[in-house]
Motif scaffolding. Structure first.
Motif, PDB file in Angstrom:
ATOM      1  N   ASP A  54       3.160   9.950   4.471  1.00  0.00           N
ATOM      2  CA  ASP A  54       1.729   9.799   4.524  1.00  0.00           C
ATOM      3  C   ASP A  54       0.977   8.583   3.900  1.00  0.00           C
ATOM      4  O   ASP A  54      -0.074   8.420   3.596  1.00  0.00           O
ATOM      5  N   SER A  55       2.056   7.916   3.194  1.00  0.00           N
ATOM      6  CA  SER A  55       1.648   6.521   2.585  1.00  0.00           C
ATOM      7  C   SER A  55       1.416   5.434   3.522  1.00  0.00           C
ATOM      8  O   SER A  55       2.070   5.188   4.571  1.00  0.00           O
ATOM      9  N   TRP A  56       0.557   4.560   3.056  1.00  0.00           N
ATOM     10  CA  TRP A  56       0.266   3.036   3.850  1.00  0.00           C
ATOM     11  C   TRP A  56       1.026   2.225   2.838  1.00  0.00           C
ATOM     12  O   TRP A  56       1.029   2.015   1.778  1.00  0.00           O
ATOM     13  N   ARG A  60      -0.967   6.482  -1.301  1.00  0.00           N
ATOM     14  CA  ARG A  60      -1.228   7.715  -0.417  1.00  0.00           C
ATOM     15  C   ARG A  60      -2.802   7.944  -0.313  1.00  0.00           C
ATOM     16  O   ARG A  60      -3.658   7.456  -0.661  1.00  0.00           O
ATOM     17  N   MET A  79      -6.053   3.078  11.167  1.00  0.00           N
ATOM     18  CA  MET A  79      -5.045   2.430  10.105  1.00  0.00           C
ATOM     19  C   MET A  79      -6.052   1.253   9.267  1.00  0.00           C
ATOM     20  O   MET A  79      -6.991   1.047   9.890  1.00  0.00           O
ATOM     21  N   ARG A 132       3.569   2.455   7.953  1.00  0.00           N
ATOM     22  CA  ARG A 132       3.664   3.748   7.383  1.00  0.00           C
ATOM     23  C   ARG A 132       4.810   4.175   6.790  1.00  0.00           C
ATOM     24  O   ARG A 132       5.770   3.888   7.556  1.00  0.00           O
ATOM     25  N   GLU A 133       4.766   5.040   5.944  1.00  0.00           N
ATOM     26  CA  GLU A 133       6.029   5.870   5.305  1.00  0.00           C
ATOM     27  C   GLU A 133       5.688   7.209   4.869  1.00  0.00           C
ATOM     28  O   GLU A 133       4.943   7.468   3.745  1.00  0.00           O
ATOM     29  N   ARG A 180      10.002   3.889   7.525  1.00  0.00           N
ATOM     30  CA  ARG A 180       8.885   3.164   7.667  1.00  0.00           C
ATOM     31  C   ARG A 180       8.685   2.916   9.062  1.00  0.00           C
ATOM     32  O   ARG A 180       9.503   2.620  10.012  1.00  0.00           O
TER      33      ARG A 180
END
Length: 922
Positions: free
Chosen positions: A787-789, A839, A483, A784-785, A269
């Protein structure tokens, strides 16, 4: 919540159990970013940097403990006996310990681990587990040291039941201690730091494969996660991301940071830094709240989602490496001769480390010095003739054309290739860069930042104008990535609405028809509060309504009015202090005086009273509880009086006594003064405290400071429109004083404002709920991880605004996301609580489009949703409802009152609906 809803909750949580590997972070620096670190599963900190972990981190974070070496600077180093030392580690200037000594092991337990346990640490990261190899060579001696380490770790586990450990290497110890271990870490899988050479070095393929083999053995034999800590320069964030990606490709948890581990690095992350350091030039004790930095830069900075850390340019700067913790640095200075050369050198170092630096007003670095060279700024001679515009970006001349007479405050030119000039002037054969976005940040110099249209005229209708587009300039100069942005203006897609009243003029005798010579408070109760059931925060000034105040002979009448007001369900209570300080700083300097030497009133002239902050805040709240409030209604807030310049001490007293706070700032943008300079920020940090600003101003400024026209408050509707579209800067706050009800014209204007506001699609809340959102804005973490927030907050703020470049969420596999509204202004993502993960989408899953209340429960299933809503007014809500779905409540199907494609609108006479079920299957 019913038993059915709890059962559904358990089923949903079981379905959300993640198979993803854990995330890890290591932070050994000062000013530990606890909230950001809480986003990680395995977090290691240096306990010498904090007295104790926060309450919500007890039992979660791992405290760094060096078992095999000791730094001479450690507080326990003096107790290390010479016979316990095997030798030295010259790379780190440490002493290597002989862990075969039972006395040393007891000492480490008693003097190192036990104090940490008492401070609240329950987990430990054991470092330097193979350092003994620097002091012994024979197999017998090596085995003796390994046995000593195993015994020490087992003794720690036995002495402190429940303690858990992460090991740094120590692979050979695992057969004996793995039952107490949560993970195994090792440094340098791809890139190491060579302290002897002071440089980074690639790891050889042979060394990497050896470590990968050890990691694989740990995962297979002991089912423990493995962590690789690699090192990269702070300025090479992209390189750090690539290292983390490569490490993660081996099923190893990555963490890439600088050698000191005093920055927020990159792992599985990556936290998106939201803090921004803002430096003003007002010396301590001066009115820094009136600096250009606060008056103008605060609003765009906060609208971009950033959290200001505001300091004096000559004060103490943040310690440690700022990269990863701070999004950037902004200076707004007007007197460069008062700026210390140390600041310029410090800013240059930060820029070299990759922290964006934005300079407004005047340059904090002198042209020709080394620091200016770092920024690519070359000195030029002052122009001998008036300069002219050579090149101008479209974003210049934003609210007003450039002045006819151009000036050059700092005669510099930006090196070619170092950025994109926004405004270049020329005079003779010289060119001057006065505004630019650069590779290190950007700068905009006087008078091309903010300028007055009529600089010789002072009036409420004459305002400064932005000469550059501040949102675009700051976004580009700070290199802000697209973001999700926490947003305090909106919840569940609707603009927030609330009302709050400062208690001034409560006893004023009304001139209103039908109420002549009655108290303004009575008029307000009958004509506004009973007519408009909007959540309203009412305050009183104790010195106006109590028998100890100025109107003792009317106290019974005034208290009766207040009591009837506070009986209303849609009214919450706040104090407006005891003596209503008009000028807070001056009043505190002269606590025995109600007026200054020139006769200016400092506070209400209450007899035999010496101003005291406890009495003003806590005492007045206690008075309200005793005399004015029903037993079950608390005093929620303090609404700052007078100039509203609350001191840090006053803010601390309010917070420690459970009082939220609000008021201050002057958002008064109107159609005749349509400048963003008249839209202010959401609040201001003051030391360790925080003052929340009112979203807009009251009738005093719209009525010529109560000199007329008395209908002027209706112009706040212009303010509401201009702060709502096309960009939503503010919620709607109907803010007024009690005395607005004392005149026919002003009372009529207030009714017009209420009528307009209630005709808008709003989400009514109390002022205290809005304040909680502002405070949560400062706490929220975005990361971010892949393509996920991921977002993490306290649950008070439930809205994220999506700028260009951030797609709406895919709802089907999201967690904590109730829905979104992708129309302007916005788009807005609706959170079900304080934490969420999603995502990019969008998809065709059902969700919430908008509502005029708050979600009190939300669960997503494969075949639909279950949710609950509560509002302060009758409920209305719209669902994203795919074909074939139906909404049910308490066994019956609900029919929409309107439909637009897949958007189904529902309405209820009730203010709370529990366990609504959107069924999208058989």
């Amino acid at each position: 919540m019913t038993r059915l809803f709890l059962s559904l909750l358990l089923l949903a949580l079981a379905g959300l159990t993640r198979a993803d590997p854990p995330s890890a972070a290591f932070y050994y620096g000062p000013d530990i970013p606890w909230r950001e670190l809480a986003l990680f599963d395995l977090t290691v900190i240096e306990p010498a940097q904090a007295k104790a972990p926060p309450a919500d981190q007890v039992g979660r974070v791992y405290a760094y403990v060096s078992l095999g070496e000791v730094l001479p600077s450690r507080d326990y180093a003096a107790g290390i006996r010479p016979e316990w030392v095997l030798g030295d580690n010259p790379d780190w200037q440490t002493r290597v310990l002989d862990l075969s000594k039972p006395a040393l092991r007891r000492y480490l337990i008693e003097q190192v681990v036990a104090p940490l346990w008492r401070r609240g640490y329950r987990r430990f990261f054991f470092d330097t587990l193979d350092s003994y190899r620097l002091g012994v060579e024979s197999e017998a001696a090596l085995a003796e040291q390994r046995q000593g380490l195993e015994t020490l770790i087992q003794s720690i586990a036995a002495t402190f039941p429940g303690a858990r450990f992460i090991l740094n290497r120590g692979f050979e110890l695992l057969p004996a201690v793995h039952a107490h271990v949560d993970a195994v870490a090792a440094e340098s899988l791809y890139q190491r730091w060579r302290p002897d050479l002071r440089r980074y070095q690639a790891v050889s393929e042979e060394d990497r494969q050896w470590l990968l083999d050890r990691f694989a053995e740990v995962r297979q034999r002991y089912q423990l996660p493995t962590i690789a800590i690699d090192y990269a320069p702070p300025e090479d964030r992209d390189g750090a991301r690539e290292l983390a990606r490569r490490i993660a490709g081996h099923d190893v948890i990555p963490w890439v940071s600088n050698p000191a581990l005093d920055m927020l690095g990159v792992g599985r992350r990556e936290v998106m830094p939201r803090r921004v350091l803002m430096l003003h030039g007002t010396p301590p004790g001066g009115p820094w709240e009136q600096s250009e930095l606060v008056r103008y830069a605060l609003m765009p900075v906060q609208h971009l989602g950033l959290v200001p850390d505001i300091r004096y340019q000559g004060g103490v700067m943040p310690a440690g490496t700022l990269r990863g913790r701070y999004a950037g640095i902004i200076t707004w200075l007007n007197e460069p001769e008062q700026v210390s050369p140390r600041l310029g050198a410090w800013l240059a170092r930060q820029a070299e480390a990759g922290v964006p630096v934005v300079m407004l007003g005047r340059l904090p670095v002198a042209a020709g010095e080394r620091a200016a060279g770092v920024f690519g700024l070359q000195p030029r001679p002052q122009p001998a003739a008036p300069p002219r515009v050579a090149r101008q970006a479209p974003e210049m001349g934003f609210e007003a054309p450039l002045p006819g007479l151009l000036q050059v405050a700092d005669a510099v030119a930006l090196d070619q290739g170092r950025g994109q000039p926004w405004l270049t002037l020329s005079a003779g054969d010289q060119e001057y860069t006065v505004a630019a976005v650069t590779d290190w940040g950007g700068f905009a110099l006087n008078p091309f930042v903010v300028s007055s249209l009529l600089p010789t005229v002072q009036s409420d209708e004459t305002a400064e104008r932005w000469l550059l587009q501040p949102l675009v300039f700051l976004r580009q100069a700070l290199k802000l990535p697209p973001m999700p942005i926490p947003d305090v203006t909106t919840e569940n897609g609707r603009r927030l609405l609330f009302a709050h009243m400062d208690g001034d003029g409560f006893p004023s005798l009304a001139e209103v028809r039908g109420y002549r010579n009655q108290a303004a408070g009575e008029v307000l109760l009958q004509e506004i509060l009973k007519r408009y059931r909007v959540p309203t925060t009412l305050s009183v000034i104790e010195g106006e309504v109590a028998e100890t105040g100025l109107y003792a002979d009317r106290a019974e009448e005034l208290e009766d009015i207040a009591q009837r007001m506070f009986l209303l369900d849609h009214v919450e209570a706040a104090t407006h202090t005891y003596s209503h300080p008009f000028y807070w700083r001056e009043s505190l300097r002269h606590p025995d005086q109600a007026a200054s030497a020139d006769g200016t009133a400092l506070r209400l002239p209450i007899a035999d009273y010496r101003l005291d902050l406890e009495r003003e805040l806590v005492g007045s709240a206690d008075y309200m509880r005793r005399r004015l409030l029903p037993p079950d209604k608390p005093v929620k807030m303090v609404l700052w009086s007078g100039d509203t310049v609350a001191t840090e001490a006053a803010l601390k007293i309010a917070r420690e006594n459970g009082l939220l706070n609000m008021n201050g700032s002057d958002t008064v943008i109107t159609e005749s003064a349509p400048s963003w300079t008249l839209i202010k920020g959401i609040g201001l940090p003051k030391g360790d405290e925080y003052q929340v600003f009112a979203p807009n101003q009251n009738e005093n400024l719209y009525t010529g400071r109560w000199q007329g026209p008395f209908y002027g408050y209706e112009r706040v509707i212009e303010t509401f429109r201009l702060t709502g579209e096309p960009i939503r800067f503010k919620p709607i706050d109907i803010y007024y004083h009690t005395y607005i009800a004392s005149k026919n014209a002003s009372l009529t204007s207030l009714k017009k404002v209420y009528d307009w506001a209630l005709a808008q699609p709003v989400n009514p809340v109390f002022a205290s709920e809005y304040v909680a959102k502002v405070l949560d804005f400062n706490r929220m973490v975005v990361a971010r991880e892949g393509d996920s927030w991921l977002v993490r907050g306290e649950g008070d703020l439930r809205t994220l605004r999506l700028p260009d470049g951030v797609a709406p969420p895919a709802l089907a596999d999201s967690q904590g996301v109730a829905g979104y509204r992708d129309q302007a202004p916005g788009p807005y993502v609706h959170l079900a609580d304080g934490q969420a993960r999603w995502r990019p989408g969008p998809d065709h899953a059902p969700g919430l489009w908008e509502a005029n209340g708050r979600l009190t429960g939300f669960l997503r299933f494969d075949d639909g949703l279950t949710f609950s809503l509560r509002a302060h007014v009758p409920l209305t809500f719209t669902l994203i409802q795919p074909a074939g779905c139906r909404l049910r409540h308490q066994g019956r199907t609900l029919n929409p009152v309107a439909r637009d494609g897949t958007h189904y609108r529902y309405r209820s006479d009730r203010r709370e609906l529990e366990e609504l079920r959107l069924q999208c299957g058989p």
